[in-house]
Design an enzyme around this catalytic site. Structure first.
Site, PDB file in Angstrom:
ATOM      1  N   ASP A 120       4.176 -10.317   7.310  1.00 25.18           N
ATOM      2  CA  ASP A 120       3.853 -11.128   7.014  1.00 25.18           C
ATOM      3  C   ASP A 120       5.035 -11.456   5.025  1.00 25.18           C
ATOM      4  OD1 ASP A 120       2.038 -11.259   8.395  1.00 25.18           O
ATOM      5  OD2 ASP A 120       0.279  -9.285   6.702  1.00 25.18           O
ATOM      6  N   GLY A 143       1.150  -1.510  -0.003  1.00 21.61           N
ATOM      7  CA  GLY A 143       0.127  -0.114   0.140  1.00 21.61           C
ATOM      8  C   GLY A 143       0.918   1.033   0.058  1.00 21.61           C
ATOM      9  N   HIS A 149      -0.262  -9.196  17.960  1.00 20.23           N
ATOM     10  CA  HIS A 149       0.657  -7.978  17.931  1.00 20.23           C
ATOM     11  C   HIS A 149       2.400  -8.443  18.714  1.00 20.23           C
ATOM     12  CE1 HIS A 149      -2.408  -6.184  15.941  1.00 20.23           C
ATOM     13  NE2 HIS A 149      -1.502  -5.399  15.454  1.00 20.23           N
ATOM     14  N   VAL A 205      29.128 -23.322  12.380  1.00 22.81           N
ATOM     15  CA  VAL A 205      28.540 -22.130  12.571  1.00 22.81           C
ATOM     16  C   VAL A 205      29.952 -21.140  11.633  1.00 22.81           C
ATOM     17  CG1 VAL A 205      28.065 -22.640  15.036  1.00 22.81           C
ATOM     18  CG2 VAL A 205      30.571 -22.329  14.679  1.00 22.81           C
ATOM     19  N   MET A 237      -0.030 -13.828  12.404  1.00 23.07           N
ATOM     20  CA  MET A 237      -0.946 -13.776  11.464  1.00 23.07           C
ATOM     21  C   MET A 237      -0.569 -13.617   9.795  1.00 23.07           C
ATOM     22  SD  MET A 237       0.777  -9.780  13.300  1.00 23.07           S
ATOM     23  CE  MET A 237      -0.622  -8.859  14.645  1.00 23.07           C
TER      24      MET A 237
END
Length: 734
Positions: free
Chosen positions: A137, A91, A269, A480, A179
């Site tokens: 997301d 958006g 949240h 590692v 979410m």
């Protein structure tokens, strides 16, 4: 987001640009005034470890109206700002593109209204825009990972680990909602990372009779000896008729139909907050640097772009193409074209979905194959090994093979410590650190009998002498140190990196309180400087000394002078990292003594050797997911190779491509013959001769405010096209 803000500010200042903060998102752009302030080098200090965004963000209705965009344009023109870097979701980025598209029209209107002069309009004749995707997301097509996703996965996995311990104690079924209203990435990766029994994602709803399948699946797991069930749900979970599937609905189904003690948890949240992971800090920093480069190279003809990640490469994509494909996913879901929706999400999403499907929904066959596959862990333990073993065992059993566990590395193989390993035995292994099979000192992890990479080469050579060694072999890098030839990443490196980063955060906090203090920290890695370099980027170090980049007394002198100058600013602390084998003579103790002596009267020093804490801990989501995919992919490859090599009732494999390393190279997982990697290996120091991350070292120096740093531009990110990559969808077909 803060790592991206910090990198954009510092690289912008480094290139000579004047950089501004716009506080409170587009609302700040519209309101102007104190919302748009010049940014300084010091103003982005101590930001890396903070979650959220320190410059604020807000949903803005005003910017959707033309009068709001007119005010925003006027504010930018008055300050002479012609380049805008936007961090947000689709958006925010769509709004930025619209702003740029109508820029000329906005300038004309402002000139006509007398709010700006013709000269001001001429000076700001075009607006360049670059986007960085900040979304937990991971719902923006064109990028493997958006800023914030990995940190959200860390929060989720912390909760899952806590819940599974109580679920196991009480033999409960837990349903966890994460979410993802329109994207199931978080749910899917969480399911892979915790070995969930079922996952609900909006892109691929379950079949119509899913209730029956789910109950059968949960019962089958209990019959195999599992004491708990875990079901992961995306908040946008739906059935094939696009009717929402809720937590309560699944809870009632399981408790009433099966009588299982069932609990549900909605995370909410908590997923957005907390300290950013090392991966997100490095991603944000790399994207910030790339964004500044894209803006400096932009012309009025260049389309607005978004910088993103593909594999381990920074790439640029046309912003509106990405937005379009992201919208195409929603359309595909609405039209019931779920396979298309998964494909449009990209290769990474597809691989995750296919791995999950195989491990969670395929039942081992009744008829067994005549194939035996042995798994052996070799070398120092690291987090994520167990996830790879679990995945390999279950993938093998699904193929009908007999899976064998070799305990205690090659000593165990020599002493006959080999036993069949079952589906139930590896239950719950994904979240366990170290090596459950036991391992002996060597810095590699193998699937099938081969001793690390160097040992693997010797075994291939010995095939001429011993026919028993003419079997397919695959090496999965797990160390590692991240020093395996043929792979850009190793299982375990991400967990170690997060351990170092967390420790550095605490040490910096201590230094910030004490003032005028420099900490010198030694990391693991042998001769490979990956951990020191990446930890330097993620913790904001002033220098990172490594073996691959030789340093001399003049360099040390320069670093000391740099810190003395730094102590004159408002940032009165220092952080120096040193790789364990960086230099035989300039040891950590030597550096401590040197800095202590030269800094007398200006700063004092402290020394920390992190040691074996870097090998421990529970695996990060990245290492769990990476290990799971590598384990299953290896066994599928071995199965194909064994079928290829099966002749006259026996297996005979002696070609170079029958003994491989499975590694992540640039953008994909590939198998490379052990022999073909000899040329690229420094056997004496056990490191590859070419290491991709060395190109990130100039970023570390620029962000630490060193001058005259040369950036390697041999692989400048050029504009790519996502539509070509994913394919346009017409009439429901790819």
């Amino acid at each position: 987001m803060n790592a991206a803000v910090r990198a954009t500010v510092r690289v912008g200042i480094y290139t000579g640009a004047k950089v501004y903060f716009v506080h409170e998102g587009y609302q700040g752009l519209v309101d102007g005034g104190d919302n748009i302030k010049p940014a300084t080098w010091e103003s982005v200090s101590m930001m890396l470890q903070l979650g959220g965004t320190v410059i604020g963000s807000a949903r803005c209705m005003d910017f959707k109206e033309k009068w709001g965009r007119l005010k925003a344009a006027c504010n930018l023109v008055k300050l002479g700002i012609t380049n805008l870097c936007v961090i947000g979701g689709d958006g925010s980025l769509t709004g930025a593109n619209q702003f740029r598209t109508e820029w000329s029209e906005l300038l004309a209107d402002l000139t006509k209204q007398g709010k700006i002069t013709a000269e001001e309009a001429k000076r700001s004749s075009h607006l360049n825009i670059v986007g960085m995707v900040g979304s937990i997301d991971n719902d923006f097509c064109g990028t493997d990972m958006t800023i914030g996703t990995d940190s959200a996965l860390h929060r989720i996995i912390e909760v899952v680990d806590a819940i599974t311990t109580t679920a196991q104690s009480h033999q409960r079924t837990f349903i966890l909602e994460v979410m993802g209203r329109h994207c199931g990435y978080l749910a899917l990766v969480t399911a892979l990372a915790c070995g969930a029994d079922w996952v609900f994602i909006p892109e691929m709803p379950p079949e119509d009779n899913w209730e029956e399948h789910l109950c059968k699946r949960l019962i089958a797991q209990r019959e195999r000896g599992s004491r708990l069930n875990v079901i992961i749900m995306a908040e946008g979970a739906q059935d094939r008729k696009q009717k929402p599937i809720t937590c309560d609905q699944v809870k009632n189904l399981v408790s009433k139909k099966l009588g299982f003690d069932t609990r549900s948890t909605v995370l909410g949240h908590v997923q957005r907050g907390g300290t950013p992971s090392a991966f997100d800090r490095i991603l944000g920093s790399r994207m910030g640097v790339e964004a500044v480069m894209a803006l400096l190279e932009a012309t009025p003809e260049t389309p607005a772009c978004v910088v993103s990640l593909s594999g381990n490469m920074a790439i640029r994509l046309p912003l509106m193409e990405c937005v379009q494909v992201t919208k195409d996913v929603t359309v595909a879901m609405a039209e019931g074209r779920f396979e298309d929706a998964v494909n449009l999400r990209g290769k990474s999403f597809q691989n995750n979905w296919n791995t999950y499907k195989m491990l969670a929904h395929v039942t081992p066959p009744e008829v067994k194959s005549n194939i035996n596959i042995a798994i052996v862990n070799v070398g120092a333990p690291c987090a994520g090994m167990n996830a790879a073993v679990r995945s390999a065992v279950r993938a093998g059993l699904i193929q009908g093979h007999q899976m064998l566990a070799v305990y205690d590395g090659f000593d165990g193989l020599a002493n006959g410590q080999i036993e069949p390993i079952t589906w139930a035995q590896v239950g719950g292994w994904t979240g366990k650190g170290g090596s459950n099979l036991g391992t002996k000192r060597y810095t590699w992890y193998c699937v099938s009998p081969c001793q690390a990479y160097q040992g693997g080469l010797e075994l291939v050579t010995a095939r001429e002498k011993y026919e028993e060694l003419c079997i397919p072999m695959v090496v999965i890098p797990a160390t590692v140190s991240n020093n395996v030839p043929g792979s850009d990443f190793s299982i375990g490196a991400d967990t170690a990196l997060n351990t170092i980063t967390t420790t550095c955060d605490r040490i910096k906090q201590s230094a910030a309180g004490t003032k005028r203090r420099v900490f010198i920290i030694e990391t693991m890695g042998g001769y490979c400087g990956y951990l020191a370099t990446m930890a330097g980027l993620s913790s904001g170090a002033d220098a990172a000394y490594i073996y691959e980049e030789p340093f001399h007394i003049r360099d040390l002198e320069l670093n000391v002078k740099h810190l003395i100058e730094k102590m004159k600013t408002s940032v009165k602390r220092g952080l120096i990292l040193r790789n364990s084998n960086a230099n035989d003579n300039y040891t950590t103790q030597f550096l401590y003594n040197l800095y202590s002596e030269e800094g007398k009267g200006t700063f004092d020093c402290r020394m920390n050797i992190l040691g074996h804490m870097q090998q421990g801990g529970t695996p990060t989501p990245f290492d769990r997911n990476f290990g799971t995919k590598m384990g299953s992919k290896s066994v599928l490859w071995l199965t194909d190779k064994l079928k290829e090599c099966y002749r006259h009732g026996r297996i005979f494999a002696n070609t170079p491509d029958s003994a491989c390393v499975l590694g992540m190279k640039r953008r994909s997982l590939i198998f490379q013959p052990l022999a073909s990697l000899k040329e690229d290996t420094d056997f004496e120091h056990r490191i590859p001769k070419t290491e991709w991350w060395l190109k990130l070292r100039p970023i570390l120096k620029i962000l630490a405010r060193y001058e005259a740093v040369e950036i390697d531009t041999s692989e400048v990110a050029t504009m790519e096209h996502i539509i070509k990559k994913t394919g346009e969808i017409k009439g429901g077909k790819m």
